[in-house]
Design a protein around this motif. Structure first.
Motif, PDB file in Angstrom:
ATOM      1  N   PHE A 118       0.820  -1.208   0.000  1.00 33.73           N
ATOM      2  CA  PHE A 118       0.000   0.000   0.000  1.00 33.73           C
ATOM      3  C   PHE A 118       0.857   1.262   0.000  1.00 33.73           C
ATOM      4  N   ARG A 119       2.023   1.210   0.607  1.00 33.34           N
ATOM      5  CA  ARG A 119       2.871   2.406   0.709  1.00 33.34           C
ATOM      6  C   ARG A 119       3.552   2.774  -0.609  1.00 33.34           C
ATOM      7  N   TYR A 120       3.460   1.917  -1.629  1.00 32.77           N
ATOM      8  CA  TYR A 120       3.938   2.317  -2.951  1.00 32.77           C
ATOM      9  C   TYR A 120       3.052   3.392  -3.565  1.00 32.77           C
ATOM     10  N   ARG A 177      16.799  -1.404   3.853  1.00 34.39           N
ATOM     11  CA  ARG A 177      17.157  -0.173   4.557  1.00 34.39           C
ATOM     12  C   ARG A 177      16.091   0.879   4.289  1.00 34.39           C
ATOM     13  N   GLU A 178      15.530   1.470   5.355  1.00 34.38           N
ATOM     14  CA  GLU A 178      14.610   2.597   5.213  1.00 34.38           C
ATOM     15  C   GLU A 178      15.255   3.830   5.819  1.00 34.38           C
ATOM     16  N   GLY A 179      15.392   4.889   4.991  1.00 38.42           N
ATOM     17  CA  GLY A 179      16.027   6.107   5.451  1.00 38.42           C
ATOM     18  C   GLY A 179      15.134   6.911   6.385  1.00 38.42           C
ATOM     19  N   LEU A 180      15.621   8.061   6.796  1.00 33.60           N
ATOM     20  CA  LEU A 180      14.856   8.909   7.696  1.00 33.60           C
ATOM     21  C   LEU A 180      13.621   9.451   6.981  1.00 33.60           C
ATOM     22  N   GLN A 185       7.407  15.920   2.843  1.00 30.87           N
ATOM     23  CA  GLN A 185       7.227  15.226   1.566  1.00 30.87           C
ATOM     24  C   GLN A 185       6.403  13.949   1.703  1.00 30.87           C
ATOM     25  N   ARG A 186       6.208  13.488   2.945  1.00 27.08           N
ATOM     26  CA  ARG A 186       5.461  12.253   3.225  1.00 27.08           C
ATOM     27  C   ARG A 186       6.085  11.053   2.512  1.00 27.08           C
ATOM     28  N   ARG A 187       7.406  10.917   2.665  1.00 27.16           N
ATOM     29  CA  ARG A 187       8.052   9.768   2.039  1.00 27.16           C
ATOM     30  C   ARG A 187       9.356   9.443   2.765  1.00 27.16           C
ATOM     31  N   SER A 188       9.812   8.205   2.566  1.00 28.63           N
ATOM     32  CA  SER A 188      11.125   7.792   3.048  1.00 28.63           C
ATOM     33  C   SER A 188      11.779   6.953   1.963  1.00 28.63           C
ATOM     34  N   SER A 189      13.084   7.053   1.872  1.00 30.30           N
ATOM     35  CA  SER A 189      13.828   6.308   0.852  1.00 30.30           C
ATOM     36  C   SER A 189      13.991   4.862   1.297  1.00 30.30           C
ATOM     37  N   MET A 190      13.925   3.960   0.318  1.00 29.99           N
ATOM     38  CA  MET A 190      14.058   2.528   0.576  1.00 29.99           C
ATOM     39  C   MET A 190      15.150   1.947  -0.317  1.00 29.99           C
ATOM     40  N   ILE A 205      20.928  -8.359  -6.315  1.00 28.35           N
ATOM     41  CA  ILE A 205      19.810  -7.626  -6.901  1.00 28.35           C
ATOM     42  C   ILE A 205      19.526  -6.436  -5.989  1.00 28.35           C
ATOM     43  N   GLU A 206      19.758  -5.248  -6.487  1.00 30.51           N
ATOM     44  CA  GLU A 206      19.591  -4.043  -5.672  1.00 30.51           C
ATOM     45  C   GLU A 206      18.481  -3.178  -6.242  1.00 30.51           C
ATOM     46  N   THR A 207      17.567  -2.747  -5.373  1.00 32.71           N
ATOM     47  CA  THR A 207      16.409  -1.961  -5.783  1.00 32.71           C
ATOM     48  C   THR A 207      16.271  -0.766  -4.861  1.00 32.71           C
ATOM     49  N   GLU A 208      16.004   0.416  -5.430  1.00 25.27           N
ATOM     50  CA  GLU A 208      15.778   1.624  -4.642  1.00 25.27           C
ATOM     51  C   GLU A 208      14.452   2.256  -5.040  1.00 25.27           C
ATOM     52  N   TRP A 209      13.727   2.770  -4.061  1.00 24.14           N
ATOM     53  CA  TRP A 209      12.450   3.419  -4.331  1.00 24.14           C
ATOM     54  C   TRP A 209      12.093   4.283  -3.127  1.00 24.14           C
ATOM     55  N   TYR A 210      10.931   4.932  -3.176  1.00 22.56           N
ATOM     56  CA  TYR A 210      10.406   5.693  -2.045  1.00 22.56           C
ATOM     57  C   TYR A 210       9.083   5.094  -1.596  1.00 22.56           C
ATOM     58  N   PHE A 211       8.882   5.032  -0.294  1.00 28.22           N
ATOM     59  CA  PHE A 211       7.605   4.651   0.297  1.00 28.22           C
ATOM     60  C   PHE A 211       6.907   5.893   0.836  1.00 28.22           C
ATOM     61  N   ARG A 212       5.584   5.941   0.693  1.00 25.59           N
ATOM     62  CA  ARG A 212       4.814   6.985   1.341  1.00 25.59           C
ATOM     63  C   ARG A 212       4.758   6.686   2.839  1.00 25.59           C
ATOM     64  N   THR A 213       4.751   7.736   3.657  1.00 24.14           N
ATOM     65  CA  THR A 213       4.794   7.564   5.100  1.00 24.14           C
ATOM     66  C   THR A 213       3.434   7.856   5.734  1.00 24.14           C
ATOM     67  N   TYR A 214       3.140   7.110   6.805  1.00 19.29           N
ATOM     68  CA  TYR A 214       1.913   7.281   7.586  1.00 19.29           C
ATOM     69  C   TYR A 214       2.225   7.058   9.054  1.00 19.29           C
ATOM     70  N   ASP A 215       1.857   8.006   9.899  1.00 21.62           N
ATOM     71  CA  ASP A 215       1.733   7.666  11.308  1.00 21.62           C
ATOM     72  C   ASP A 215       0.284   7.256  11.548  1.00 21.62           C
ATOM     73  N   LEU A 216      -0.033   6.884  12.780  1.00 15.64           N
ATOM     74  CA  LEU A 216      -1.368   6.363  13.038  1.00 15.64           C
ATOM     75  C   LEU A 216      -2.444   7.398  12.737  1.00 15.64           C
ATOM     76  N   ALA A 217      -2.222   8.644  13.127  1.00 20.84           N
ATOM     77  CA  ALA A 217      -3.232   9.685  12.896  1.00 20.84           C
ATOM     78  C   ALA A 217      -3.459   9.900  11.400  1.00 20.84           C
ATOM     79  N   GLN A 218      -2.398   9.895  10.611  1.00 20.65           N
ATOM     80  CA  GLN A 218      -2.542  10.071   9.161  1.00 20.65           C
ATOM     81  C   GLN A 218      -3.294   8.908   8.537  1.00 20.65           C
ATOM     82  N   ALA A 219      -2.999   7.699   8.992  1.00 21.30           N
ATOM     83  CA  ALA A 219      -3.706   6.529   8.460  1.00 21.30           C
ATOM     84  C   ALA A 219      -5.189   6.603   8.799  1.00 21.30           C
TER      85      ALA A 219
END
Length: 266
Positions: A118-120, A177-180, A185-190, A205-219
């Motif tokens: 879902f975070r994609y 690895r998930e970055g800070l 921007q509501r995202r973190s690097s993966m 096999i190396e893959t990099e992308w960004y995930f959207r971020t949610y705390d409980l209140a945002q969700a």
């Protein structure tokens, strides 16, 4: 060592990491549906990937609709199904924002998406479109079990996880690895690294992308905006007799969602 990219293009190795809890996950899903939903047998898996849960559900007599954007994953999913099981599964190429075939509207007993896919969805609009279209496909008492990793915006350290699994004679080591998180921007690097070693084989096999971020209140705000209510909350231990408080802000979270009272179906 041979270097490759895009772990989603290599379903056999992706599956080696995420396929270890399949039976336990399906036990949990079907029991949650029995206790809180319809208990019916028409299931939907958005972003079904390599089809491990599709196969498990069809083995248990369920009818399953799955979709994914990756044709390589879907080819792997189809190949794993016997002819008898294939008759119980319908697999489609689709984005999570778009899947809402008219013939399925109001027909699905249980939808599920468990491993943070879902975070994609990288915007509020995309997340809302997915949640609203999935809700339209469910029966009035149907459920959506949605699992993803919540964000601790205050953390000051990079998060790392490591798994080691066997695939035949090969060893598959997964380092994620998930970055800070960036609250604005509501995202973190993966970054994910899969190292596969075995007789005559050494792959990275190396893959990099960004995930959207949610705390409980945002969700919770997002779910309300999409017409969902949180019926129950669990963690990734899949203990159906041990629901968590709905205000629990633990990071690995499984939300059991149902249609809000009076929510529109459009």
């Amino acid at each position: 060592m041979q270097r490759l990219s895009e772990w989603y293009d290599h379903p056999e190795y992706y599956e080696a990491i995420f396929g270890t809890d399949t039976a336990r996950e399906m036990d949990f899903l079907l029991e949650v549906s029995r206790r809180h939903g319809t208990g019916g047998s028409l299931l939907l898996e958005p972003a079904c990937g390599a089809g491990r849960l599709v196969e498990e559900a069809t083995r248990r007599g369920c009818q399953v609709v799955g979709y994914d954007l990756s044709e390589k994953m879907l080819a792997h999913a189809r190949a794993r199904l016997s002819p008898a099981l294939r008759r119980r599964a319908r697999l489609h190429v689709s984005r999570m924002e778009d899947f809402c075939p008219p013939e399925l509207v109001g027909q699905v007993d249980l939808a599920f998406n468990l491993v943070s896919t879902f975070r994609y969805l990288d915007s509020e609009q995309a997340a809302l479109a997915h949640l609203r279209s999935t809700r339209r496909l469910l029966k009035p008492d149907g459920l959506y079990v949605l699992g993803f990793h919540l964000t601790e915006y205050a953390r000051q350290h990079v998060e790392r996880e490591r798994w080691v699994e066997r695939l035949g004679e090969d060893t598959v080591v997964c380092n994620t690895r998930e970055g800070l998180p960036d609250r604005k921007q509501r995202r973190s690097s993966m970054r994910n690294r899969l190292r596969i070693t075995g007789p005559g084989k050494d792959l990275l096999i190396e893959t990099e992308w960004y995930f959207r971020t949610y705390d409980l209140a945002q969700a919770r705000r997002l779910f309300r905006a999409a017409g969902w209510e949180i019926l129950a909350v669990y963690d990734f231990d899949y203990q159906v007799d041990e629901p968590k408080p709905r205000a629990d802000d633990r990071l690995d979270t499984l939300f059991v969602l149902h249609q809000g009272t009076g929510a529109p179906r459009g």
